[in-house]
Design a protein around this motif. Structure first.
Motif, PDB file in Angstrom:
ATOM      1  N   HIS A 188       0.832  -1.212   0.000  1.00 56.04           N
ATOM      2  CA  HIS A 188       0.000   0.000   0.000  1.00 56.04           C
ATOM      3  C   HIS A 188       0.863   1.258   0.000  1.00 56.04           C
ATOM      4  N   LEU A 189       1.917   1.262   0.800  1.00 54.59           N
ATOM      5  CA  LEU A 189       2.805   2.417   0.840  1.00 54.59           C
ATOM      6  C   LEU A 189       3.417   2.669  -0.540  1.00 54.59           C
ATOM      7  N   ILE A 190       3.862   1.608  -1.195  1.00 56.72           N
ATOM      8  CA  ILE A 190       4.441   1.737  -2.536  1.00 56.72           C
ATOM      9  C   ILE A 190       3.414   2.332  -3.491  1.00 56.72           C
ATOM     10  N   GLU A 191       2.205   1.801  -3.464  1.00 58.22           N
ATOM     11  CA  GLU A 191       1.141   2.293  -4.355  1.00 58.22           C
ATOM     12  C   GLU A 191       0.831   3.769  -4.091  1.00 58.22           C
ATOM     13  N   LEU A 192       0.722   4.130  -2.815  1.00 56.92           N
ATOM     14  CA  LEU A 192       0.367   5.509  -2.480  1.00 56.92           C
ATOM     15  C   LEU A 192       1.494   6.483  -2.815  1.00 56.92           C
ATOM     16  N   LEU A 193       2.736   6.092  -2.571  1.00 54.14           N
ATOM     17  CA  LEU A 193       3.856   6.967  -2.926  1.00 54.14           C
ATOM     18  C   LEU A 193       3.949   7.136  -4.439  1.00 54.14           C
ATOM     19  N   ALA A 194       3.731   6.061  -5.186  1.00 52.43           N
ATOM     20  CA  ALA A 194       3.742   6.165  -6.646  1.00 52.43           C
ATOM     21  C   ALA A 194       2.616   7.080  -7.119  1.00 52.43           C
ATOM     22  N   ARG A 195       1.465   6.954  -6.496  1.00 52.44           N
ATOM     23  CA  ARG A 195       0.323   7.806  -6.864  1.00 52.44           C
ATOM     24  C   ARG A 195       0.606   9.272  -6.533  1.00 52.44           C
ATOM     25  N   LEU A 196       1.233   9.522  -5.386  1.00 49.76           N
ATOM     26  CA  LEU A 196       1.598  10.889  -5.003  1.00 49.76           C
ATOM     27  C   LEU A 196       2.549  11.484  -6.033  1.00 49.76           C
ATOM     28  N   ARG A 197       3.567  10.716  -6.415  1.00 51.66           N
ATOM     29  CA  ARG A 197       4.526  11.209  -7.417  1.00 51.66           C
ATOM     30  C   ARG A 197       3.831  11.496  -8.737  1.00 51.66           C
ATOM     31  N   THR A 198       2.913  10.628  -9.136  1.00 52.09           N
ATOM     32  CA  THR A 198       2.171  10.841 -10.382  1.00 52.09           C
ATOM     33  C   THR A 198       1.335  12.111 -10.297  1.00 52.09           C
ATOM     34  N   SER A 199       0.705  12.347  -9.141  1.00 53.63           N
ATOM     35  CA  SER A 199      -0.122  13.544  -8.973  1.00 53.63           C
ATOM     36  C   SER A 199       0.704  14.817  -9.121  1.00 53.63           C
ATOM     37  N   PHE A 200       1.941  14.780  -8.657  1.00 54.71           N
ATOM     38  CA  PHE A 200       2.809  15.944  -8.771  1.00 54.71           C
ATOM     39  C   PHE A 200       3.435  16.030 -10.150  1.00 54.71           C
ATOM     40  N   GLY A 201       3.501  14.920 -10.841  1.00 57.67           N
ATOM     41  CA  GLY A 201       4.055  14.911 -12.183  1.00 57.67           C
ATOM     42  C   GLY A 201       5.507  15.302 -12.197  1.00 57.67           C
ATOM     43  N   ASP A 202       5.929  15.871 -13.309  1.00 58.94           N
ATOM     44  CA  ASP A 202       7.299  16.326 -13.467  1.00 58.94           C
ATOM     45  C   ASP A 202       7.418  17.671 -12.771  1.00 58.94           C
TER      46      ASP A 202
END
Length: 164
Positions: free
Chosen positions: A131-145
């Protein structure tokens, strides 16, 4: 439309938690060899992920000034972790690439990181870690580049819902 108070307090708490992640990053940085500061490990990781590149591309990926990039590159080149070869397309430029010694260091760092995370998270379930991996990946995606912030810059304080 006003933001609900509960959501506002959650975002405040999220901001505090993200700020506290600095302590986790510092602890993870302590496992690095003394001659490999976090910035050097970051440069090596980018070269591993993206392959050989010019210093200008590296500076862009790091989102830092060329002079700072140059210092990082000099540091890791002195240790034999990368090589700088003339770019066949432009002899004035150099291509940076990992050496076998640099790849060995990255493998060692990956093992150190894995062991450290396993030690600190030994009471977490596999599901929790997932879950932590999924949420951190989602957070990074939300911020984008984060180098291009066009659509996330300073949202207006009063947002209106999209017309439907």
């Amino acid at each position: 439309m006003e933001e609900p108070v509960a959501a506002h307090s959650q975002y405040e708490e999220l901001a505090r938690q993200l700020s506290a992640i600095g302590a986790v990053k510092r602890e993870m940085g302590r496992i690095l060899p003394q001659d490999c500061p976090p910035a050097s490990a970051g440069v090596l990781t980018l070269l591993d992920r993206h392959g050989e590149m010019r210093m200008s591309q590296l500076a862009e990926l790091l989102a830092i000034d060329m002079s700072v990039t140059s210092r990082h590159v000099a540091h890791i080149a002195e240790r034999g972790w990368i090589e700088r070869e003339p770019d066949p397309a432009d002899k004035r430029s150099r291509l940076l690439r990992l050496t076998p010694k640099g790849r060995e260091l990255l493998a060692e760092l990956a093992e150190r990181y894995t062991q450290t995370l396993a030690r600190y998270l030994d009471d977490w379930t596999d599901t929790d870690v997932g879950h932590l991996i999924e949420l951190l990946a989602r957070l990074r995606t939300s911020f984008g580049d984060c180098r291009t912030r066009a659509h996330h810059d300073s949202p207006s304080p009063t947002r209106t819902p999209a017309a439907g």
